[in-house]
Design an enzyme around this catalytic site. Structure first.
Site, mmCIF file in Angstrom:
data_model
loop_
_atom_site.group_PDB
_atom_site.id
_atom_site.type_symbol
_atom_site.label_atom_id
_atom_site.label_comp_id
_atom_site.label_asym_id
_atom_site.label_seq_id
_atom_site.Cartn_x
_atom_site.Cartn_y
_atom_site.Cartn_z
ATOM 1 N N CYS A 207 -2.310 26.057 21.192
ATOM 2 C CA CYS A 207 -1.816 26.091 22.573
ATOM 3 C C CYS A 207 -1.236 24.727 22.947
ATOM 4 C CB CYS A 207 -2.919 26.518 23.525
ATOM 5 S SG CYS A 207 -4.334 25.433 23.511
ATOM 6 N N GLU B 125 0.883 -1.170 0.000
ATOM 7 C CA GLU B 125 0.000 0.000 0.000
ATOM 8 C C GLU B 125 0.923 1.222 0.000
ATOM 9 O OE1 GLU B 125 -2.322 -0.585 3.552
ATOM 10 O OE2 GLU B 125 -2.638 -2.661 2.986
HETATM 11 C C1 LIG Z 1 -3.101 -0.452 6.767
HETATM 12 C C2 LIG Z 1 -2.237 0.714 6.446
HETATM 13 N N1 LIG Z 1 -1.721 0.817 5.204
HETATM 14 C C3 LIG Z 1 -0.942 1.854 4.862
HETATM 15 C C4 LIG Z 1 -0.647 2.855 5.760
HETATM 16 C C5 LIG Z 1 0.238 3.971 5.327
HETATM 17 O O1 LIG Z 1 1.536 3.644 5.620
HETATM 18 P P1 LIG Z 1 2.800 4.447 5.084
HETATM 19 O O2 LIG Z 1 2.398 5.861 5.031
HETATM 20 O O3 LIG Z 1 3.876 4.176 6.071
HETATM 21 O O4 LIG Z 1 3.140 3.911 3.739
HETATM 22 C C6 LIG Z 1 -1.151 2.774 7.062
HETATM 23 C C7 LIG Z 1 -0.831 3.833 8.020
HETATM 24 O O5 LIG Z 1 -1.172 3.861 9.148
HETATM 25 C C8 LIG Z 1 -1.958 1.677 7.417
HETATM 26 O O6 LIG Z 1 -2.449 1.554 8.649
#
Ligand SMILES: Cc1ncc(COP(=O)(O)O)c(C=O)c1O
Length: 309
Positions: free
Chosen positions: A224, A155
């Site tokens: 703040c 992802e």
């Molecule tokens: C299931 C999942 N995929 C992808 C991401 C994004 O990850 P990154 O920005 O480190 O690629 C997250 C971030 O929390 C996530 O929980």
């Protein structure tokens, strides 16, 4: 559906849902001692389930006749080095084999989660994507015999959008006390990463690219919260009130992490097209937006009056 926990099976049963495709999120716990600054040690991270629980989920899916079963994990984030990324791949290939050996199920896909970082600091190199692909292929050939139809995926949202967003803000205050501060008209409600986990975002001042960085500033927002700082003790060119300050690499976890604390209104977003033309794709929030979800007598009339004034 990607289940984060074995208890979600009860939810599916209660709702009489049998998905066509299902996925289970794995947390290796102490088996993977390596921690990650953002996600933490797997053992201390809230995500995913143990291997034993995951096997229970696979049994459930088999019993329900679901044939498209995937596994998922996310143990690292913002990683630039191949060993960490390839380590996740190797771990998940081992898990796929264990599921096949113990449960006779060949997973249909393996999702390694996010994790592919971007070089937030100018001296950092981007992830060697070709090397990652090559390493993944080698591991697949070595460990995944007979998994010819298993899809693998990352992802990679941050890697795709992160470097292409910029938060442009104006210097509106300065103060010289024990440190030199520049106050800007954005704050951590616009970009939470620096305040939330001390993340570095590169900062430049428009029109001063070649000016000597002979001043050291904390560049701060107006919330703040003392962690509302975009840059801490950062060498920068001299900044005057009215200067435009550009905070780099805000295309991921920027606006989408925004919030309204202290009554701050979320900023507009401008898309720059390939031909250089610009288009507003999101407007600035107004006071009316801030109060839109409140509901009590005369509120709408009063808000309209205040907004007008
Ligand atoms: C299931 C999942 N995929 C992808 C991401 C994004 O990850 P990154 O920005 O480190 O690629 C997250 C971030 O929390 C996530 O929980």
């Amino acid at each position: 559906i990607n289940l984060d926990d074995v208890s979600n099976l009860d939810d599916l049963d209660r709702l009489h849902i049998v998905p066509e495709k299902i996925c289970f999120r794995y947390n290796p716990g102490p088996e993977l001692a390596r921690g990650n600054a953002i996600i933490g040690k797997p053992e201390e991270a809230k995500y995913g389930m143990t291997k034993e629980q995951l096997m229970t989920c696979v049994d459930w899916a088999k019993k329900k006749g679901i044939s498209y079963i995937g596994i998922h994990t996310m143990v690292i984030s913002a990683e630039l080095e191949l060993p960490g990324l390839l380590g996740t791949i190797s771990m998940m290939f081992d898990l796929a084999n264990e599921i096949r050996d113990k449960k006779g199920v060949t997973v249909s896909f393996i999702d390694f989660g996010g994790g592919i970082g971007i070089p937030y600091r100018p001296e950092q190199d981007p992830v060697d994507i070709e090397g990652l692909g090559e390493g993944a292929r080698k591991l697949f050939e070595e460990k995944m015999k007979g998994f010819d139809h298993t899809r693998i995926c990352f992802e990679c949202g941050r890697a795709i959008t992160g470097p292409y967003g910029f938060l442009v803000t104006k210097a509106i205050h300065y103060k010289h006390i024990y440190r030199d501060y520049i106050g800007v008209d954005a704050c951590m409600a616009d970009l939470m990463r620096p305040g939330m986990y001390g993340a570095y975002h590169h900062v430049t001042v428009l029109g001063k690219a070649d000016a000597p960085k002979d001043h050291v500033y904390d560049v701060v927002g107006s919330l703040c919260e003392n962690c509302d700082k975009f840059a801490i003790q950062r060498p920068l060119p001299e900044i005057k009130t009215g200067d435009l300050i550009v905070i780099h690499d805000t295309g991921a976890h920027g606006h989408s992490m925004g919030y309204n604390y202290n009554g701050r209104l979320r900023h507009q977003e401008i898309l720059v097209h390939e031909n250089g033309s610009v288009q507003q794709i999101r407007r600035n929030e107004t006071l009316f937006d801030l109060f839109a979800t409140l509901d009590f007598p005369n509120l709408k009339e009063n808000t309209a009056k205040v907004t007008k004034e």
